[in-house]
Design a protein around this motif. Structure first.
Motif, mmCIF file in Angstrom:
data_model
loop_
_atom_site.group_PDB
_atom_site.id
_atom_site.type_symbol
_atom_site.label_atom_id
_atom_site.label_comp_id
_atom_site.label_asym_id
_atom_site.label_seq_id
_atom_site.Cartn_x
_atom_site.Cartn_y
_atom_site.Cartn_z
ATOM 1 N N PHE A 41 0.843 -1.201 0.000
ATOM 2 C CA PHE A 41 0.000 0.000 0.000
ATOM 3 C C PHE A 41 0.877 1.249 0.000
ATOM 4 O O PHE A 41 0.953 1.964 1.002
ATOM 5 N N PRO A 42 1.542 1.539 -1.117
ATOM 6 C CA PRO A 42 2.376 2.743 -1.172
ATOM 7 C C PRO A 42 1.532 3.983 -0.898
ATOM 8 O O PRO A 42 0.398 4.081 -1.351
ATOM 9 N N GLY A 43 2.103 4.886 -0.125
ATOM 10 C CA GLY A 43 1.399 6.127 0.171
ATOM 11 C C GLY A 43 0.568 6.084 1.433
ATOM 12 O O GLY A 43 0.156 7.123 1.938
ATOM 13 N N VAL A 44 0.315 4.905 1.968
ATOM 14 C CA VAL A 44 -0.438 4.775 3.214
ATOM 15 C C VAL A 44 0.559 4.868 4.367
ATOM 16 O O VAL A 44 1.707 4.445 4.245
ATOM 17 N N ASP A 45 0.143 5.424 5.485
ATOM 18 C CA ASP A 45 1.006 5.530 6.666
ATOM 19 C C ASP A 45 1.259 4.123 7.225
ATOM 20 O O ASP A 45 0.457 3.583 7.994
ATOM 21 N N ALA A 46 2.375 3.528 6.810
ATOM 22 C CA ALA A 46 2.697 2.150 7.185
ATOM 23 C C ALA A 46 2.962 2.010 8.685
ATOM 24 O O ALA A 46 2.648 0.977 9.282
ATOM 25 N N GLU A 47 3.522 3.041 9.296
ATOM 26 C CA GLU A 47 3.780 3.000 10.741
ATOM 27 C C GLU A 47 2.457 2.932 11.513
ATOM 28 O O GLU A 47 2.321 2.170 12.464
ATOM 29 N N ARG A 48 1.500 3.744 11.086
ATOM 30 C CA ARG A 48 0.177 3.726 11.742
ATOM 31 C C ARG A 48 -0.493 2.374 11.546
ATOM 32 O O ARG A 48 -1.070 1.814 12.481
ATOM 33 N N ALA A 49 -0.417 1.841 10.336
ATOM 34 C CA ALA A 49 -1.020 0.534 10.064
ATOM 35 C C ALA A 49 -0.367 -0.552 10.919
ATOM 36 O O ALA A 49 -1.061 -1.434 11.444
ATOM 37 N N ALA A 50 0.956 -0.495 11.073
ATOM 38 C CA ALA A 50 1.660 -1.475 11.909
ATOM 39 C C ALA A 50 1.222 -1.362 13.366
ATOM 40 O O ALA A 50 1.023 -2.373 14.049
ATOM 41 N N THR A 51 1.043 -0.140 13.835
ATOM 42 C CA THR A 51 0.576 0.074 15.207
ATOM 43 C C THR A 51 -0.834 -0.471 15.389
ATOM 44 O O THR A 51 -1.139 -1.141 16.383
ATOM 45 N N GLU A 52 -1.706 -0.192 14.425
ATOM 46 C CA GLU A 52 -3.076 -0.708 14.514
ATOM 47 C C GLU A 52 -3.085 -2.234 14.427
ATOM 48 O O GLU A 52 -3.857 -2.898 15.115
ATOM 49 N N GLY A 53 -2.215 -2.795 13.594
ATOM 50 C CA GLY A 53 -2.116 -4.247 13.499
ATOM 51 C C GLY A 53 -1.658 -4.872 14.797
ATOM 52 O O GLY A 53 -2.166 -5.921 15.219
#
Length: 93
Positions: A41-53
């Protein structure tokens, strides 16, 4: 009368599937999760997604107890979070 007790221990390869108590292993898994999210998912906040995961992984552990292959569950939850972020849905309630 004698009673014999057999104890079974399940071992996982912490470097591949498990999350050990060693913070450096958690950090390595987080880097891998962030990398996977960025790649998918280029362009998505990967750090936020990792935290939510990670939050989802913790919820599953609280509700269901031990989770097989927690690093995989974490990554899948982060990818799902990234998909929600891309769609503009945000975090689950």
């Amino acid at each position: 009368m004698t009673q014999t007790t057999t104890q079974t221990t399940t071992h996982t390869r912490s470097g591949t599937y498990g999350l050990a108590s060693n913070p450096s292993e958690w950090a390595a898994h987080r880097r891998a999760v962030v990398f996977s999210v960025r790649r998918m998912f280029p362009g998505v906040d990967a750090e936020r997604a990792a935290t939510e995961g990670l939050g989802e992984l913790c919820r599953q552990i609280v509700v269901h107890g031990a989770v097989d292959r927690p690093a995989v569950v974490w990554c899948e939850a982060a990818v799902a979070a990234a998909a929600r972020l891309r769609a503009g849905v945000g975090s689950p309630a």
